[in-house]
Design a protein around this motif. Sequence first.
Motif, PDB file in Angstrom:
ATOM      1  N   GLN A 136      46.997  59.256 -32.389  1.00  0.00           N
ATOM      2  CA  GLN A 136      46.544  59.794 -33.658  1.00  0.00           C
ATOM      3  C   GLN A 136      47.777  60.374 -34.356  1.00  0.00           C
ATOM      4  O   GLN A 136      48.879  60.332 -33.838  1.00  0.00           O
ATOM      5  N   LYS A 137      47.585  60.932 -35.535  1.00  0.00           N
ATOM      6  CA  LYS A 137      48.745  61.395 -36.276  1.00  0.00           C
ATOM      7  C   LYS A 137      49.439  62.554 -35.560  1.00  0.00           C
ATOM      8  O   LYS A 137      50.666  62.623 -35.505  1.00  0.00           O
ATOM      9  N   GLU A 138      48.658  63.464 -34.993  1.00  0.00           N
ATOM     10  CA  GLU A 138      49.244  64.663 -34.402  1.00  0.00           C
ATOM     11  C   GLU A 138      48.914  64.839 -32.928  1.00  0.00           C
ATOM     12  O   GLU A 138      49.281  65.841 -32.332  1.00  0.00           O
ATOM     13  N   SER A 139      48.211  63.902 -32.348  1.00  0.00           N
ATOM     14  CA  SER A 139      47.846  64.023 -30.944  1.00  0.00           C
ATOM     15  C   SER A 139      47.604  62.624 -30.387  1.00  0.00           C
ATOM     16  O   SER A 139      47.841  61.624 -31.063  1.00  0.00           O
ATOM     17  N   GLY A 140      47.136  62.556 -29.174  1.00  0.00           N
ATOM     18  CA  GLY A 140      46.883  61.266 -28.567  1.00  0.00           C
ATOM     19  C   GLY A 140      46.475  61.409 -27.111  1.00  0.00           C
ATOM     20  O   GLY A 140      46.344  62.522 -26.592  1.00  0.00           O
ATOM     21  N   ASP A 141      46.255  60.277 -26.463  1.00  0.00           N
ATOM     22  CA  ASP A 141      45.932  60.291 -25.042  1.00  0.00           C
ATOM     23  C   ASP A 141      46.477  59.017 -24.411  1.00  0.00           C
ATOM     24  O   ASP A 141      46.791  58.040 -25.104  1.00  0.00           O
ATOM     25  N   LEU A 142      46.601  59.044 -23.107  1.00  0.00           N
ATOM     26  CA  LEU A 142      47.052  57.880 -22.366  1.00  0.00           C
ATOM     27  C   LEU A 142      46.479  57.948 -20.971  1.00  0.00           C
ATOM     28  O   LEU A 142      46.090  59.022 -20.493  1.00  0.00           O
ATOM     29  N   GLY A 143      46.388  56.806 -20.338  1.00  0.00           N
ATOM     30  CA  GLY A 143      45.830  56.802 -18.993  1.00  0.00           C
ATOM     31  C   GLY A 143      45.800  55.417 -18.394  1.00  0.00           C
ATOM     32  O   GLY A 143      46.354  54.456 -18.921  1.00  0.00           O
ATOM     33  N   VAL A 144      45.110  55.318 -17.258  1.00  0.00           N
ATOM     34  CA  VAL A 144      44.992  54.081 -16.489  1.00  0.00           C
ATOM     35  C   VAL A 144      43.530  53.869 -16.141  1.00  0.00           C
ATOM     36  O   VAL A 144      42.824  54.806 -15.750  1.00  0.00           O
ATOM     37  N   TYR A 145      43.078  52.619 -16.278  1.00  0.00           N
ATOM     38  CA  TYR A 145      41.716  52.239 -15.878  1.00  0.00           C
ATOM     39  C   TYR A 145      41.795  51.225 -14.750  1.00  0.00           C
ATOM     40  O   TYR A 145      42.664  50.342 -14.740  1.00  0.00           O
ATOM     41  N   ILE A 146      40.859  51.331 -13.816  1.00  0.00           N
ATOM     42  CA  ILE A 146      40.702  50.312 -12.789  1.00  0.00           C
ATOM     43  C   ILE A 146      39.222  50.183 -12.449  1.00  0.00           C
ATOM     44  O   ILE A 146      38.483  51.182 -12.391  1.00  0.00           O
ATOM     45  N   GLY A 147      38.777  48.944 -12.256  1.00  0.00           N
ATOM     46  CA  GLY A 147      37.447  48.687 -11.727  1.00  0.00           C
ATOM     47  C   GLY A 147      37.597  48.117 -10.332  1.00  0.00           C
ATOM     48  O   GLY A 147      38.305  47.119 -10.138  1.00  0.00           O
ATOM     49  N   THR A 148      36.966  48.745  -9.352  1.00  0.00           N
ATOM     50  CA  THR A 148      37.186  48.353  -7.965  1.00  0.00           C
ATOM     51  C   THR A 148      35.938  48.608  -7.132  1.00  0.00           C
ATOM     52  O   THR A 148      34.930  49.152  -7.610  1.00  0.00           O
ATOM     53  N   ASP A 149      35.995  48.244  -5.862  1.00  0.00           N
ATOM     54  CA  ASP A 149      34.908  48.519  -4.942  1.00  0.00           C
ATOM     55  C   ASP A 149      34.841  50.017  -4.663  1.00  0.00           C
ATOM     56  O   ASP A 149      35.886  50.683  -4.568  1.00  0.00           O
ATOM     57  N   PRO A 150      33.633  50.584  -4.531  1.00  0.00           N
ATOM     58  CA  PRO A 150      33.523  52.036  -4.300  1.00  0.00           C
ATOM     59  C   PRO A 150      34.312  52.530  -3.097  1.00  0.00           C
ATOM     60  O   PRO A 150      34.824  53.653  -3.102  1.00  0.00           O
ATOM     61  N   SER A 151      34.463  51.688  -2.088  1.00  0.00           N
ATOM     62  CA  SER A 151      35.179  52.119  -0.892  1.00  0.00           C
ATOM     63  C   SER A 151      36.685  52.233  -1.115  1.00  0.00           C
ATOM     64  O   SER A 151      37.391  52.794  -0.272  1.00  0.00           O
ATOM     65  N   ARG A 152      37.164  51.727  -2.250  1.00  0.00           N
ATOM     66  CA  ARG A 152      38.601  51.720  -2.492  1.00  0.00           C
ATOM     67  C   ARG A 152      39.012  52.652  -3.623  1.00  0.00           C
ATOM     68  O   ARG A 152      40.161  52.602  -4.075  1.00  0.00           O
ATOM     69  N   ASP A 154      39.442  56.018  -3.723  1.00  0.00           N
ATOM     70  CA  ASP A 154      40.453  57.016  -3.358  1.00  0.00           C
ATOM     71  C   ASP A 154      41.814  56.365  -3.125  1.00  0.00           C
ATOM     72  O   ASP A 154      42.851  56.897  -3.565  1.00  0.00           O
ATOM     73  N   ARG A 155      41.824  55.234  -2.453  1.00  0.00           N
ATOM     74  CA  ARG A 155      43.092  54.561  -2.194  1.00  0.00           C
ATOM     75  C   ARG A 155      43.693  54.027  -3.497  1.00  0.00           C
ATOM     76  O   ARG A 155      44.911  54.092  -3.702  1.00  0.00           O
ATOM     77  N   SER A 156      42.846  53.515  -4.389  1.00  0.00           N
ATOM     78  CA  SER A 156      43.337  53.037  -5.687  1.00  0.00           C
ATOM     79  C   SER A 156      43.954  54.179  -6.482  1.00  0.00           C
ATOM     80  O   SER A 156      44.994  54.013  -7.123  1.00  0.00           O
ATOM     81  N   ARG A 157      43.311  55.336  -6.427  1.00  0.00           N
ATOM     82  CA  ARG A 157      43.850  56.502  -7.122  1.00  0.00           C
ATOM     83  C   ARG A 157      45.238  56.846  -6.582  1.00  0.00           C
ATOM     84  O   ARG A 157      46.154  57.164  -7.345  1.00  0.00           O
ATOM     85  N   GLN A 158      45.416  56.777  -5.273  1.00  0.00           N
ATOM     86  CA  GLN A 158      46.710  57.081  -4.669  1.00  0.00           C
ATOM     87  C   GLN A 158      47.775  56.074  -5.103  1.00  0.00           C
ATOM     88  O   GLN A 158      48.918  56.452  -5.408  1.00  0.00           O
ATOM     89  N   LEU A 159      47.399  54.805  -5.161  1.00  0.00           N
ATOM     90  CA  LEU A 159      48.362  53.778  -5.561  1.00  0.00           C
ATOM     91  C   LEU A 159      48.763  53.951  -7.026  1.00  0.00           C
ATOM     92  O   LEU A 159      49.935  53.781  -7.381  1.00  0.00           O
ATOM     93  N   ILE A 160      47.800  54.276  -7.878  1.00  0.00           N
ATOM     94  CA  ILE A 160      48.107  54.509  -9.292  1.00  0.00           C
ATOM     95  C   ILE A 160      49.042  55.699  -9.437  1.00  0.00           C
ATOM     96  O   ILE A 160      50.040  55.644 -10.149  1.00  0.00           O
ATOM     97  N   GLN A 161      48.716  56.803  -8.747  1.00  0.00           N
ATOM     98  CA  GLN A 161      49.551  57.986  -8.831  1.00  0.00           C
ATOM     99  C   GLN A 161      50.956  57.704  -8.310  1.00  0.00           C
ATOM    100  O   GLN A 161      51.942  58.233  -8.846  1.00  0.00           O
ATOM    101  N   ARG A 162      51.068  56.851  -7.312  1.00  0.00           N
ATOM    102  CA  ARG A 162      52.384  56.491  -6.791  1.00  0.00           C
ATOM    103  C   ARG A 162      53.215  55.781  -7.857  1.00  0.00           C
ATOM    104  O   ARG A 162      54.412  56.058  -8.008  1.00  0.00           O
TER     105      ARG A 162
END
Length: 252
Positions: A136-152, A154-162
């Motif tokens: 936006q003109k004076e602000s904004g946001d950013l991030g990461v999306y993933i669609g995965t199996d429910p069992s993965r 927590d591990r997906s979150r760790q890989l993204i953070q890495r």
Amino acid sequence: IGTPETVRGFTRDDLAGYIGRHYVPNRLVISVAGRARHADVVKRVEQMLAGFDRAPADMDRQPAGDYAPQAIEETTPAQQAHLVLGTRGIGALDDRRPALSVLNTILGGGMSSRLNQNIREKYGWCYSVYSFVNLQKESGDLGVYIGTDPSRVDRSRQLIQRELDKLASTPVSARMLSRAKQQLKGSVVMGLESTSNRMQRLGRVELMYDELVPIDSAIAEIDAVTAEDVRSVAETLFAADRMSSVVLLPSE
């Protein structure tokens, strides 16, 4: 556009009043691209807006509120889990905007991005993973999306953070930086082949910058980004204590 409660909560008068306050000529940008003569466009717009009040309207711009990271987890009738990690970003007028665009391309902009290569291709844990930036003109946001199996999740979150941590701590290679710049510049130039893209770009830069930003200037800004610029903006924005998360898990 809202929850059932908020949608049911406004009346026709509320909607008409909002339009009357905000959608007025002195707050509009008319953007036209294609085979059109400027004089003809001006004449047509004058006719269309002849009945509107030309009195100055207050912009009632609200400053961005305080940001506090949150972690939200809900269930939804879906077949896979959805995870978003994100944070408050920067505005379109920030000098770091070109570096952020290059960063976003490296992180999750296409099949050769780090997220795709290290999560989708290497582990096969998802079909869709990408990063996003909203300015936006004076602000904004950013991030990461993933669609995965429910069992993965927590591990997906760790890989993204890495991946976020690596970008924040180590400058990318000259080869990766060059490839991201070429990809980003290519998308800018290719976008000019679409008349609707040209029209939207003209309107957007007028709203954001109050002037036309030539394509050559946009390309030069991308070329000027260094590996340290990318690392620095990643270090600032990807700090672990700034990240919010939303997880939607299948209800069954």
